[in-house]
Scaffold this active site. Structure first.
Site, mmCIF file in Angstrom:
data_model
loop_
_atom_site.group_PDB
_atom_site.id
_atom_site.type_symbol
_atom_site.label_atom_id
_atom_site.label_comp_id
_atom_site.label_asym_id
_atom_site.label_seq_id
_atom_site.Cartn_x
_atom_site.Cartn_y
_atom_site.Cartn_z
ATOM 1 N N ALA A 34 3.924 2.629 4.306
ATOM 2 C CA ALA A 34 3.716 2.051 2.977
ATOM 3 C C ALA A 34 4.997 1.500 2.364
ATOM 4 O O ALA A 34 5.005 0.407 1.784
ATOM 5 C CB ALA A 34 3.100 3.107 2.053
ATOM 6 N N SER A 36 7.997 0.627 3.820
ATOM 7 C CA SER A 36 8.549 -0.550 4.505
ATOM 8 C C SER A 36 7.603 -1.740 4.373
ATOM 9 O O SER A 36 8.063 -2.896 4.345
ATOM 10 C CB SER A 36 8.840 -0.248 5.977
ATOM 11 O OG SER A 36 7.683 0.179 6.663
ATOM 12 N N ARG A 105 2.469 12.731 13.213
ATOM 13 C CA ARG A 105 3.715 12.677 12.449
ATOM 14 C C ARG A 105 4.272 14.058 12.105
ATOM 15 O O ARG A 105 5.339 14.164 11.487
ATOM 16 C CB ARG A 105 3.494 11.877 11.164
ATOM 17 C CG ARG A 105 2.582 12.542 10.174
ATOM 18 C CD ARG A 105 2.046 11.613 9.090
ATOM 19 N NE ARG A 105 3.017 10.773 8.443
ATOM 20 C CZ ARG A 105 2.704 9.859 7.507
ATOM 21 N NH1 ARG A 105 1.433 9.705 7.144
ATOM 22 N NH2 ARG A 105 3.632 9.113 6.959
ATOM 23 N N ASN A 165 -0.566 6.466 -3.371
ATOM 24 C CA ASN A 165 -0.838 6.331 -1.933
ATOM 25 C C ASN A 165 -1.335 7.636 -1.324
ATOM 26 O O ASN A 165 -0.747 8.173 -0.376
ATOM 27 C CB ASN A 165 0.426 5.855 -1.209
ATOM 28 C CG ASN A 165 0.241 4.509 -0.532
ATOM 29 O OD1 ASN A 165 -0.730 4.301 0.185
ATOM 30 N ND2 ASN A 165 1.162 3.591 -0.784
ATOM 31 N N LEU A 225 -8.438 -2.012 -8.609
ATOM 32 C CA LEU A 225 -9.896 -1.893 -8.643
ATOM 33 C C LEU A 225 -10.566 -2.606 -7.469
ATOM 34 O O LEU A 225 -11.723 -3.008 -7.557
ATOM 35 C CB LEU A 225 -10.423 -2.462 -9.969
ATOM 36 C CG LEU A 225 -9.882 -1.804 -11.240
ATOM 37 C CD1 LEU A 225 -10.359 -2.560 -12.476
ATOM 38 C CD2 LEU A 225 -10.293 -0.333 -11.312
ATOM 39 N N GLY A 229 -10.237 -6.602 -8.897
ATOM 40 C CA GLY A 229 -8.920 -6.933 -9.434
ATOM 41 C C GLY A 229 -8.158 -5.705 -9.871
ATOM 42 O O GLY A 229 -8.017 -4.748 -9.107
ATOM 43 N N GLY A 256 -2.874 -2.525 -0.550
ATOM 44 C CA GLY A 256 -2.312 -1.892 -1.748
ATOM 45 C C GLY A 256 -0.814 -2.065 -1.838
ATOM 46 O O GLY A 256 -0.263 -2.282 -2.932
ATOM 47 N N ASP A 257 -0.126 -1.983 -0.705
ATOM 48 C CA ASP A 257 1.323 -2.207 -0.687
ATOM 49 C C ASP A 257 1.637 -3.659 -1.021
ATOM 50 O O ASP A 257 2.625 -3.951 -1.700
ATOM 51 C CB ASP A 257 1.890 -1.845 0.684
ATOM 52 C CG ASP A 257 1.529 -0.432 1.108
ATOM 53 O OD1 ASP A 257 1.530 0.460 0.240
ATOM 54 O OD2 ASP A 257 1.234 -0.228 2.305
#
Length: 314
Positions: A34, A36, A105, A165, A225, A229, A256-257
């Site tokens: 996210a 980067s 991870r 996030n 949203l 938007g 989103g990023d």
């Protein structure tokens, strides 16, 4: 430097075909994360960005560093860990829906981030510090690092941007809500999705979520949203900004990023909140049209050409 961000980036393996991974024999290797993602999207929009992280001292670590550095992001504050690996994750393509994500991870190099990895002189060069709710979920030292970075940013006049996030595979809803609200309270700008806002505040409606986050200490809240938007609110103004229609959605990861990068780009240029959110919506829409985390992010001249026709860039 315009924006400095910190967090984990991983090697992403995207299958060549749809269906369960057990039947997939070929993958495309790239990079995802996210923080980067945001740094790369902002760099393509003409801004200077820096990324702070730890990577394994391995071939995957070199690949991740080189990829991100090759996109124009400053990686001088990325360190290599000889005792922990670079994390990887896989997408699973499913017909007619969002891809499934499988993370590997645990005990990664980035999970060993600590406040000692922060250089205050480096941070104070920037105008904004960007953090997400992923990093504090990785480990106790990662949470400490995020909070210390915010303290340093505040002490040096940077604005703090927080994108929750949410990753519930990393922690419980209760722990996530508590920590995300703690970080939001010391952040100037909070950028939750509607579901993240509900988890954090207990409210389902965007206006109530925004009010709760403003009462919690944030100065500006922008709630994503989806196709509709976004809604933004401060103590003195609020409004809705329509989203962009995307005829064919290929991959939702990274949208989103991209939104966060577009919004910050507008703010860095001194635009109004409404126009900044419009640009955020536009960059997020670009991301939906291409497979991969960062592959769909546009360069400024691409956006400029389209947006000027609609009199958004001014």
């Amino acid at each position: 430097m315009d924006v400095v961000t910190l967090g984990e980036s991983m090697v992403l393996f995207t299958p060549d075909t749809e269906g369960p991974l057990r039947y997939v024999s070929g993958f495309h290797k790239t990079v995802g994360g996210a923080e980067s993602n945001l740094a790369i999207a902002l760099t393509r929009l003409g801004h200077q960005t820096g990324w702070i992280s730890r990577l394994g001292d391995d071939e995957f670590g070199l690949f991740v560093r080189n990829f991100i550095r090759g996109e124009g992001v400053d990686t001088s504050n990325v360190s290599f860990d000889e005792e922990a690996p670079t994390a990887v994750f896989f997408k699973e393509k499913l017909t007619g829906g969002d891809p499934k994500i499988y993370y590997y991870r645990k005990l990664s190099a980035a999970s060993r981030l600590s406040p000692d990895d922060l250089d205050e002189d480096y941070l104070k060069q920037a105008s904004y510090l960007h953090v997400t709710g992923i990093t504090p979920a990785l480990s106790k030292t990662c949470k400490q690092t995020v909070l210390e970075a915010i303290r340093m940013a505040k002490a040096n006049g940077l604005k703090v941007v927080f994108d929750p996030n949410l990753r519930l595979k990393l922690w419980s809803e209760q722990e996530a809500a508590k920590t995300l609200m703690e970080i939001a309270a010391v952040s100037d700008i909070v950028l939750p999705g509607i579901d993240e806002g509900e988890l954090m505040t207990g409210y389902k409606e965007e206006k109530q979520i925004a009010a709760a986050l403003l009462d919690n200490g944030s100065k500006l809240v922008v709630i994503k949203l989806g196709a509709e938007g976004a809604y933004y609110a401060t103590s003195s103004e609020s409004d809705y900004v329509k989203g962009y229609k995307v005829d064919r959605i290929i991959d939702t990861v990274g949208a989103g990023d991209g939104f966060a990068a577009g919004f910050l780009s507008g703010q860095l240029r001194g635009w109004s909140l409404a126009n900044s959110v419009k640009l955020g919506n536009r960059i997020g829409a670009y991301a939906l049209t291409v497979a991969g985390d960062v592959e769909g992010y546009p360069y400024l001249h691409q956006v400029d050409k389209e947006q000027r026709k609609k009199e958004i860039l001014r």
